[in-house]
Design a protein around this motif. Structure first.
Motif, PDB file in Angstrom:
ATOM      1  N   ILE A  25       0.826  -1.216   0.000  1.00  0.00           N
ATOM      2  CA  ILE A  25       0.000   0.000   0.000  1.00  0.00           C
ATOM      3  C   ILE A  25       0.858   1.263   0.000  1.00  0.00           C
ATOM      4  N   PRO A  26       1.896   1.376   0.833  1.00  0.00           N
ATOM      5  CA  PRO A  26       2.742   2.577   0.755  1.00  0.00           C
ATOM      6  C   PRO A  26       3.448   2.701  -0.599  1.00  0.00           C
ATOM      7  N   GLU A  27       3.814   1.568  -1.207  1.00  0.00           N
ATOM      8  CA  GLU A  27       4.422   1.618  -2.545  1.00  0.00           C
ATOM      9  C   GLU A  27       3.444   2.188  -3.555  1.00  0.00           C
ATOM     10  N   LEU A  28       2.200   1.736  -3.490  1.00  0.00           N
ATOM     11  CA  LEU A  28       1.186   2.235  -4.415  1.00  0.00           C
ATOM     12  C   LEU A  28       0.958   3.727  -4.232  1.00  0.00           C
ATOM     13  N   MET A  29       0.908   4.185  -2.976  1.00  0.00           N
ATOM     14  CA  MET A  29       0.692   5.600  -2.719  1.00  0.00           C
ATOM     15  C   MET A  29       1.885   6.425  -3.184  1.00  0.00           C
ATOM     16  N   VAL A  32       1.579   6.777  -6.900  1.00  0.00           N
ATOM     17  CA  VAL A  32       0.552   7.775  -7.228  1.00  0.00           C
ATOM     18  C   VAL A  32       1.120   9.180  -7.044  1.00  0.00           C
ATOM     19  N   ALA A  33       1.869   9.395  -5.977  1.00  0.00           N
ATOM     20  CA  ALA A  33       2.465  10.719  -5.717  1.00  0.00           C
ATOM     21  C   ALA A  33       3.468  11.078  -6.815  1.00  0.00           C
ATOM     22  N   LYS A  34       4.276  10.103  -7.250  1.00  0.00           N
ATOM     23  CA  LYS A  34       5.229  10.360  -8.343  1.00  0.00           C
ATOM     24  C   LYS A  34       4.498  10.700  -9.632  1.00  0.00           C
ATOM     25  N   GLY A  35       3.400  10.007  -9.890  1.00  0.00           N
ATOM     26  CA  GLY A  35       2.620  10.296 -11.085  1.00  0.00           C
ATOM     27  C   GLY A  35       2.050  11.699 -11.080  1.00  0.00           C
ATOM     28  N   ILE A  36       1.543  12.125  -9.953  1.00  0.00           N
ATOM     29  CA  ILE A  36       0.995  13.479  -9.829  1.00  0.00           C
ATOM     30  C   ILE A  36       2.102  14.512 -10.009  1.00  0.00           C
ATOM     31  N   ASN A  38       4.947  14.156 -11.685  1.00  0.00           N
ATOM     32  CA  ASN A  38       5.338  14.192 -13.094  1.00  0.00           C
ATOM     33  C   ASN A  38       4.298  14.907 -13.948  1.00  0.00           C
ATOM     34  N   PHE A  39       3.019  14.723 -13.622  1.00  0.00           N
ATOM     35  CA  PHE A  39       1.962  15.404 -14.357  1.00  0.00           C
ATOM     36  C   PHE A  39       2.064  16.916 -14.186  1.00  0.00           C
ATOM     37  N   LYS A  40       2.273  17.369 -12.953  1.00  0.00           N
ATOM     38  CA  LYS A  40       2.414  18.813 -12.701  1.00  0.00           C
ATOM     39  C   LYS A  40       3.635  19.369 -13.414  1.00  0.00           C
ATOM     40  N   GLN A  41       4.742  18.594 -13.407  1.00  0.00           N
ATOM     41  CA  GLN A  41       5.960  19.040 -14.080  1.00  0.00           C
ATOM     42  C   GLN A  41       5.717  19.146 -15.588  1.00  0.00           C
ATOM     43  N   GLY A  42       5.014  18.194 -16.148  1.00  0.00           N
ATOM     44  CA  GLY A  42       4.701  18.240 -17.575  1.00  0.00           C
ATOM     45  C   GLY A  42       3.812  19.413 -17.932  1.00  0.00           C
ATOM     46  N   MET A  43       2.858  19.717 -17.056  1.00  0.00           N
ATOM     47  CA  MET A  43       1.976  20.856 -17.311  1.00  0.00           C
ATOM     48  C   MET A  43       2.755  22.161 -17.253  1.00  0.00           C
ATOM     49  N   SER A  44       3.674  22.290 -16.315  1.00  0.00           N
ATOM     50  CA  SER A  44       4.442  23.531 -16.211  1.00  0.00           C
ATOM     51  C   SER A  44       5.412  23.658 -17.388  1.00  0.00           C
ATOM     52  N   GLU A  45       5.962  22.537 -17.870  1.00  0.00           N
ATOM     53  CA  GLU A  45       6.828  22.590 -19.051  1.00  0.00           C
ATOM     54  C   GLU A  45       6.029  23.002 -20.277  1.00  0.00           C
ATOM     55  N   GLY A  46       4.782  22.554 -20.372  1.00  0.00           N
ATOM     56  CA  GLY A  46       3.930  22.943 -21.481  1.00  0.00           C
ATOM     57  C   GLY A  46       3.626  24.426 -21.458  1.00  0.00           C
ATOM     58  N   ASP A  47       3.381  24.970 -20.267  1.00  0.00           N
ATOM     59  CA  ASP A  47       3.128  26.402 -20.129  1.00  0.00           C
ATOM     60  C   ASP A  47       4.361  27.211 -20.508  1.00  0.00           C
ATOM     61  N   GLU A  48       5.549  26.720 -20.107  1.00  0.00           N
ATOM     62  CA  GLU A  48       6.791  27.423 -20.448  1.00  0.00           C
ATOM     63  C   GLU A  48       7.024  27.394 -21.962  1.00  0.00           C
TER      64      GLU A  48
END
Length: 76
Positions: A25-29, A32-36, A38-48
């Protein structure tokens, strides 16, 4: 019938722990945190990238806006 008692939730928790185990369960969480993250980082790179593209278009003195080629169509 519509509400669950504490015993229902304890049974559900026990089944989840049996299926995934304590360490899974901690591995899964964490995944999920790494995925979020990476998603935020990708969105900010897109904005840049969009901001850089807008700056490039605005700072291009070689092609004024009035010289854009517009194809005229005639109705027959």
């Amino acid at each position: 019938m519509g509400s669950f008692s504490i015993w229902h939730w304890l049974i559900v928790l026990a089944v989840v722990l049996l299926l995934f185990g304590r360490g899974k369960i901690p591995e899964l969480m964490g995944d999920v945190a790494k995925g979020i993250k990476n998603f935020k980082q990708g969105m900010s790179e897109g904005d840049e990238a969009e901001a850089d593209a807008a700056k490039t278009i605005d700072n291009n003195p070689e092609q004024p806006v009035s010289s854009v080629n517009v194809k005229k169509t005639s109705k027959s």
